[in-house]
Design a protein around this motif. Structure first.
Motif, mmCIF file in Angstrom:
data_model
loop_
_atom_site.group_PDB
_atom_site.id
_atom_site.type_symbol
_atom_site.label_atom_id
_atom_site.label_comp_id
_atom_site.label_asym_id
_atom_site.label_seq_id
_atom_site.Cartn_x
_atom_site.Cartn_y
_atom_site.Cartn_z
ATOM 1 N N GLN A 205 32.699 17.383 -120.075
ATOM 2 C CA GLN A 205 33.173 17.612 -118.700
ATOM 3 C C GLN A 205 34.316 16.655 -118.349
ATOM 4 N N ALA A 206 34.154 15.379 -118.721
ATOM 5 C CA ALA A 206 35.189 14.397 -118.421
ATOM 6 C C ALA A 206 36.475 14.711 -119.171
ATOM 7 N N ILE A 308 36.222 9.859 -112.414
ATOM 8 C CA ILE A 308 35.280 9.675 -113.518
ATOM 9 C C ILE A 308 34.892 8.197 -113.499
ATOM 10 N N THR A 309 33.606 7.908 -113.563
ATOM 11 C CA THR A 309 33.159 6.518 -113.631
ATOM 12 C C THR A 309 32.523 6.250 -114.988
ATOM 13 N N LEU A 315 23.432 1.953 -111.241
ATOM 14 C CA LEU A 315 23.582 1.789 -109.799
ATOM 15 C C LEU A 315 25.041 1.786 -109.353
ATOM 16 N N GLU A 316 25.983 1.702 -110.293
ATOM 17 C CA GLU A 316 27.397 1.721 -109.924
ATOM 18 C C GLU A 316 27.948 3.142 -109.778
ATOM 19 N N HIS A 317 27.244 4.138 -110.285
ATOM 20 C CA HIS A 317 27.736 5.517 -110.243
ATOM 21 C C HIS A 317 27.312 6.163 -108.924
ATOM 22 N N GLY A 318 28.062 5.885 -107.873
ATOM 23 C CA GLY A 318 27.733 6.448 -106.579
ATOM 24 C C GLY A 318 27.510 5.413 -105.506
ATOM 25 N N ARG A 319 27.851 4.147 -105.784
ATOM 26 C CA ARG A 319 27.627 3.093 -104.794
ATOM 27 C C ARG A 319 28.478 3.324 -103.542
ATOM 28 N N THR A 320 29.765 3.598 -103.705
ATOM 29 C CA THR A 320 30.638 3.814 -102.552
ATOM 30 C C THR A 320 31.232 5.217 -102.506
ATOM 31 N N PHE A 321 31.072 5.981 -103.560
ATOM 32 C CA PHE A 321 31.526 7.371 -103.586
ATOM 33 C C PHE A 321 30.775 8.103 -104.692
ATOM 34 N N ARG A 322 30.682 9.417 -104.561
ATOM 35 C CA ARG A 322 30.044 10.221 -105.602
ATOM 36 C C ARG A 322 31.124 10.689 -106.577
ATOM 37 N N PRO A 323 31.075 10.223 -107.840
ATOM 38 C CA PRO A 323 32.129 10.605 -108.785
ATOM 39 C C PRO A 323 32.020 12.070 -109.200
ATOM 40 N N THR A 324 33.150 12.639 -109.557
ATOM 41 C CA THR A 324 33.145 14.012 -110.080
ATOM 42 C C THR A 324 32.337 14.080 -111.365
ATOM 43 N N VAL A 325 32.564 13.114 -112.269
ATOM 44 C CA VAL A 325 31.795 13.027 -113.519
ATOM 45 C C VAL A 325 31.380 11.575 -113.737
#
Length: 592
Positions: A205-206, A308-309, A315-325
Motif C-alpha cells: 500500500q505504501a 506514511i508513518t 503509539l506513534e502511529h496516530g498520536r497527532t494525526f491518522r496516517p494514510t498508511v
C-alpha cells in the motif's frame, strides 16, 4: 587486594555487555563498583565527571554514537537527584541509558523519610517518573537478572533510560565469581534489541501511494540513526525522486549535499525545508515522532497531504494525526522492504525544479549572512568557517537554544550517519560540554566540536576540567552575546522588552577563554570576523581541548519568524491573563 564482591559482578556484566566506558561520580555506597571496574581496566574504564547530571549527558552522547547503552553511576541522594535532566533527555530522544544508582542498606529503607538516614529518600518512586523502568535490587541473587533486564528494556523498541538502584549492603556483599553467575544476553548489547518489519500488504500500500505521488517528501527523524539506517535511507532517497528534510535529531540521515535535500525542518532550521514541505502531496515520516517543532506546531501534515508513518513504537502511529498508511517496525527493515517494493519511479521534473528553485533562494539569503563583516560578529560567518574545517569523521555537539539553529542551517551533513548530536529530547541548556566528553570516549583521537551560547556554556563550564584531564581533542565554540538570546528576543517581541535575560552588563563581562586557560585548556577570544579563521586554525591544530569565544550580535537569531518580526517591526501584544490557546486538531490523512 580486597576480596571480590557484588561490585565485581556488576563490572563484569558491564564489560561482557560491551560497555567500555562508565561516566559518573563515586560515593561511599558505590565504591564496590569502582573497585570492580579498576580490576578490569583493560576492558572497561571509568570517566570521572564533575557533576552527576553531566554524567548522564556524557552517557547519552556515548549511546548516540555507539548504539550501546550509555552507562552512568551515581551515589545515593544528592548524586541520584541530579540524574533526571539527562534521563529525560534520553527518554524523549529514545536513547538507551542505564543508571547505576547507590542506595542506603536494605534494612535502612524504613529510615529514609525526612532524611533520618543520611542522604536517603524514595529513589524508586523518583526514578519511575523519568525512566522507561526502574528497579530496586532486593537481594544478591536478583542483581544479575535485574541488570540483564535493564539492558533488554533500554535497547528494546522504543529505547530509553532505565535505573538500577543497588543498596549499599548488596554492593558490598561477597561474591565468589561463580554464584550468582554473571550471564549476559548478547542480543541486548546494542539498540535495537530486536528488529521487525511491517506486513507485506502495508508495504505494498505504501509503495503504491508513493508511486502515485507527484510531490513526495521524506522527513527523517532520530529514529533513522537509532536504527543505524542512514545509508539505507540515503539509498532509498536517491531512488525516491522527491524532497528530503530531517528533524534536528535526524540530521545526517541523508547527505545534505544531495540536490533533493533541503535541510532541517524546524522553526530554527532551513527556510527552504519549511517552504517546500508545505507543497508536498505525500509526507513519509521516517523515524520521526512529528513533534511540535518538526510538525511546525502540529500544522503538518496538512489536511490535503497523504502520509506514511514508519516507526517502531505503535503509539506513534496516530498520536497527532491518522496516517494514510502506518508501517510499524524497525526503520531499516521497513525502508529496505519499501525500496524493494517500489519499482520504477515516475519522473517528477517539475518537483525537482521547484526544489532547486526554493533551495537556491534560501542559499542566496544565507550567503549574504555568511559574508557579513559586521561587528559584533554574525553567527553564520562563524558556522561557515567551522564547516570549511570539519572533516567527515569529526563530530559536532550542539547545545540547546539558538546554537542548534546555527548548526542546523549553516553546517551541512556531508555523509550519511550520526555526525551531529542535538539535545532535543528536553532541549535543556548545558548538554554540549559533557556530551563532547562522552563523544570523545567513543572515538579516541577524533575531533569533537561543540557550539554553545554563553548561557548554555555557563551551565557546565566546570566540565572543561574533565576534557583537560583526559586530553580530549575538543574545540568548544562559545557564541557569546552576553544574553539569553532566545529569551531576550521573546521578551522584546511579545512582552515589550522586559530585560531579565542579561548575562552581563557594562561593568561585568565574563571571559570564557580566560576561564578555559585557568582550567588547563587553550583559550582564544574573537572580536572581529578576520580573527575567526586564525583562532579556529589554532584550536584545530591543538592536541587537546580548547575554547574559542566569539563575541556575536545579541540580536542575531536563526528563527525565521523572529527575523521577520524584527524586519517588519511587528509587535504582538502581551497575552492577557486567562487567554485560551487553541488546541491542535487531530487530523485524518487522505489518500492520493
Amino acid at each position: 587486594m580486597t576480596m571480590p564482591h557484588m561490585g565485581d559482578l556488576v563490572a563484569e556484566m558491564l564489560a561482557q555487555s560491551g560497555v567500555d566506558a562508565v561516566f559518573g561520580m563515586p560515593g561511599g555506597q558505590t565504591t564496590a563498583l569502582h573497585d570492580g571496574i579498576s580490576r578490569r581496566s583493560n576492558r572497561i574504564r571509568h570517566v570521572l565527571m564533575r557533576d552527576e547530571r553531566n554524567a548522564a549527558y556524557a552517557a547519552d552522547a556515548y549511546a548516540r554514537l555507539t548504539g550501546k547503552p550509555g552507562v552512568c553511576d551515581v551515589t545515593v541522594g544528592p548524586g541520584a537527584n541530579l540524574l533526571p535532566a539527562g534521563f529525560l533527555e534520553a527518554m524523549n530522544a529514545s536513547i538507551p541509558m542505564i543508571g547505576i544508582v547507590g542506595e542506603v542498606p536494605l534494612d535502612w529503607l524504613q529510615l529514609r523519610d525526612k532524611g533520618i538516614a543520611s542522604q536517603g529518600f524514595d529513589q524508586l518512586s523518583f526514578f519511575k517518573t523519568c525512566t522507561k523502568e526502574s528497579w530496586l535490587v532486593p537481594s544478591v541473587t536478583a542483581l544479575p537478572d535485574i541488570l540483564r533486564t535493564a539492558f533488554r528494556v533500554a535497547t528494546s523498541p522504543r529505547p530509553g533510560p532505565v535505573a538500577v538502584i543497588i543498596p549499599h549492603d548488596i554492593f558490598d556483599a561477597d561474591w565468589d565469581g561463580i554464584s550468582p553467575p554473571p550471564l549476559v544476553d548478547d542480543r541486548t548489547v546494542r539498540m535495537p534489541y530486536l528488529r521487525s518489519t511491517a506486513p507485506a500488504d502495508g508495504i505494498a500500500q505504501a509503495a503504491a501511494l508513493i508511486r502515485r505521488a507527484k510531490r513526495p517528501a521524506l522527513v527523517c527523524g532520530g529514529g533513522v540513526h537509532g536504527s543505524d539506517a542512514a545509508q539505507v535511507v540515503t539509498d532509498f532517497a536517491d531512488r525516491l525522486g522527491g524532497l528530503v528534510v530531517t528533524s534536528l535529531s535526524g540530521k545526517g540521515s541523508v547527505p545534505e549535499t544531495r540536490d533533493y535535500a533541503a535541510g532541517v525542518l524546524n522553526p530554527l532550521g532551513s527556510w527552504a525545508a519549511i517552504e517546500l514541505v508545505q507543497e508536498a502531496d505525500l509526507i513519509i515520516w521516517c523515524g520521526s515522532k512529528v513533534s511540535q517543532n518538526t510538525g511546525m506546531n502540529w500544522t503538518l501534515p496538512k489536511p490535503d497531504q497523504a502520509s506514511i508513518t514508519i516507526d517502531c513504537d505503535p503509539l506513534e502511529h496516530g498520536r497527532t494525526f491518522r496516517p494514510t498508511v502506518p508501517l510499524l517496525g524497525d526503520v531499516r527493515e521497513i525502508v529496505l522492504a519499501l525500496h524493494k517494493a517500489l519499482g520504477p519511479q515516475p519522473e517528477r521534473p517539475d518537483w525537482a525544479a521547484r526544489i532547486a528553485e526554493v533551495k537556491a533562494t534560501g542559499e542566496r539569503q544565507k550567503a549574504e549572512e555568511v559574508a557579513s563583516e559586521s561587528v559584533p560578529i554574525q553567527p553564520p560567518r562563524v558556522m561557515a568557517e567551522l564547516a570549511r574545517r570539519l572533516g567527515e569523521d569529526d563530530i559536532v555537539v550542539s547545545d540547546a537554544s539558538f546554537s542548534a539553529g546555527w548548526i542546523a542551517g549553516y553546517i551541512p551533513a556531508k555523509v550519511p550517519g550520526r555526525q551531529f548530536l542535538f539535545a532535543r529530547g528536553q532541549g535543556g541548556l548545558g548538554y554540549s560540554v559533557p556530551g563532547a566528553i562522552g563523544a570523545a570516549e567513543t572515538r579516541p583521537g577524533t575531533r569533537i566540536v561543540t557550539v554553545a551560547g554563553d548561557g548554555a556554556f555557563s551551565y557546565t563550564v566546570g566540565e572543561l576540567a574533565t576534557q583537560a584531564q583526559f586530553r580530549q581533542r575538543v574545540v568548544n565554540v562559545v557564541l557569546n552575546n552576553g544574553r539569553l538570546g532566545w529569551i531576550q528576543l521573546w521578551q522584546e517581541i511579545f512582552f515589550k522588552n522586559v530585560q531579565s535575560a542579561m548575562l552581563e552588563t557594562d561593568t561585568t563581562r565574563p571571559g570564557f577563554a580566560a576561564a578555559a586557560e585557568a582550567l588547563g585548556l587553550k583559550g582564544f577570544t574573537v572580536d572581529t570576523p578576520d580573527q575567526i579563521g586564525p583562532a579556529l586554525d589554532a584550536a584545530f591544530a591543538h592536541d587537546g581541548p580548547s575554547v574559542v569565544e566569539v563575541r556575536i550580535d545579541d540580536r542575531a537569531t536563526p528563527i525565521h519568524s523572529f527575523k521577520r518580526r524584527m524586519r517588519e517591526g511587528a509587535d504582538k501584544p502581551r497575552p492577557r491573563p486567562g487567554t485560551v490557546y487553541k488546541l491542535r486538531e487531530w487530523k485524518v490523512s487522505p489518500d492520493i
